[in-house]
Design a protein around this motif. Structure first.
Motif, PDB file in Angstrom:
ATOM      1  N   ARG A  51       0.693  -1.250  -0.120  1.00 17.99           N
ATOM      2  CA  ARG A  51      -0.019  -0.178   0.000  1.00 17.99           C
ATOM      3  C   ARG A  51       0.880   1.450  -0.031  1.00 17.99           C
ATOM      4  N   HIS A  74      -0.393  -9.119   6.301  1.00 20.70           N
ATOM      5  CA  HIS A  74       0.279  -8.766   4.735  1.00 20.70           C
ATOM      6  C   HIS A  74       1.692  -9.503   4.468  1.00 20.70           C
ATOM      7  N   ASN A  93      -4.969  -6.682  -2.210  1.00 22.08           N
ATOM      8  CA  ASN A  93      -4.682  -5.923  -1.018  1.00 22.08           C
ATOM      9  C   ASN A  93      -3.348  -5.263  -0.857  1.00 22.08           C
TER      10      ASN A  93
END
Length: 219
Positions: A51, A74, A93
């Motif tokens: 991210r 993650h 994600n």
């Protein structure tokens, strides 16, 4: 499963929320507190990657002697993609950054990093014991033992406590610090402190001294 740390008699211990690739933001926070890389220690609640802009750089952090992180969901999503070919969930994600890197290099670095990232930490601070897991501790800290797959999933994925606003204390530990759930401000529920303030979207990365965690839980 669980790594224990003796008191830091030479420096200060800090804990930081989910970094999510925000390496430059972490460096600014360390500069703000005048972090001493020789004597201070930094503990992280996991989710070093995805991210944010510098995931590969953040994946180098577990190799620094002053840095210690539990594993987050993650890191496990990345493992399942790179080792087992389960790419869908990771790419959805935040794992798309891997397309700009050498997947073999990422695989090898993640594999080695995970050997340094257990599911839980326990640190002694001013005579108290502070636990760290990524998402949510069990109701009794003594339940953190190897070989329990359901517990491992709970430690890195669960949001049951915060969804229910459960203020019951976790037994067998003085305080626990977690991340995983993005909040506007850090929140206490019982003796569990939630510190993920969404660095990759808000630009706010919560970094606090463990001694302050001990003092806050006693208030």
């Amino acid at each position: 499963m669980l790594q224990r740390f003796a008191p830091n008699t030479m420096g200060t211990d800090y804990v930081v929320g989910d970094i999510h690739g925000c390496h430059d933001l972490l460096l600014r926070e360390l500069e703000r507190v005048r972090f001493d890389h020789q004597y201070d220690r930094l503990f992280c609640v996991g989710d070093l990657i995805d991210r944010g802009p510098n995931s590969l750089q953040c994946l180098r952090l577990p190799f620094e002697p002053w840095f210690h992180s539990v594993r987050g969901n993650h890191e496990l999503l990345a493992h399942d993609a790179l080792e087992l070919g389960r790419w869908g969930m990771w790419l959805l994600n935040g794992g798309v950054w891997v397309r700009d890197e050498d997947p073999q290099q990422v695989r090898e670095r993640l594999r080695e990093a995970l050997t340094r990232m257990p599911y839980a930490f326990e640190i002694e601070v001013e005579g108290a014991r502070v636990g760290i897991v990524h998402a949510e501790p069990p109701s009794d800290w003594s339940r953190i033992v190897p070989g329990d797959d359901a517990l491992e999933h709970h430690l890195v994925w669960s949001r049951r406590r915060i969804e229910r606003r459960d203020t019951s204390r976790v037994e067998g530990i003085d305080a626990v610090v977690v991340g995983h759930t993005i909040l506007r401000e850090p929140v206490w529920l019982g003796n569990v402190h939630y510190i993920d303030t969404g660095a990759f979207t808000t630009g706010r990365l919560t970094l606090i001294r463990l001694v302050d965690v001990v003092r806050m839980v006693g208030e």
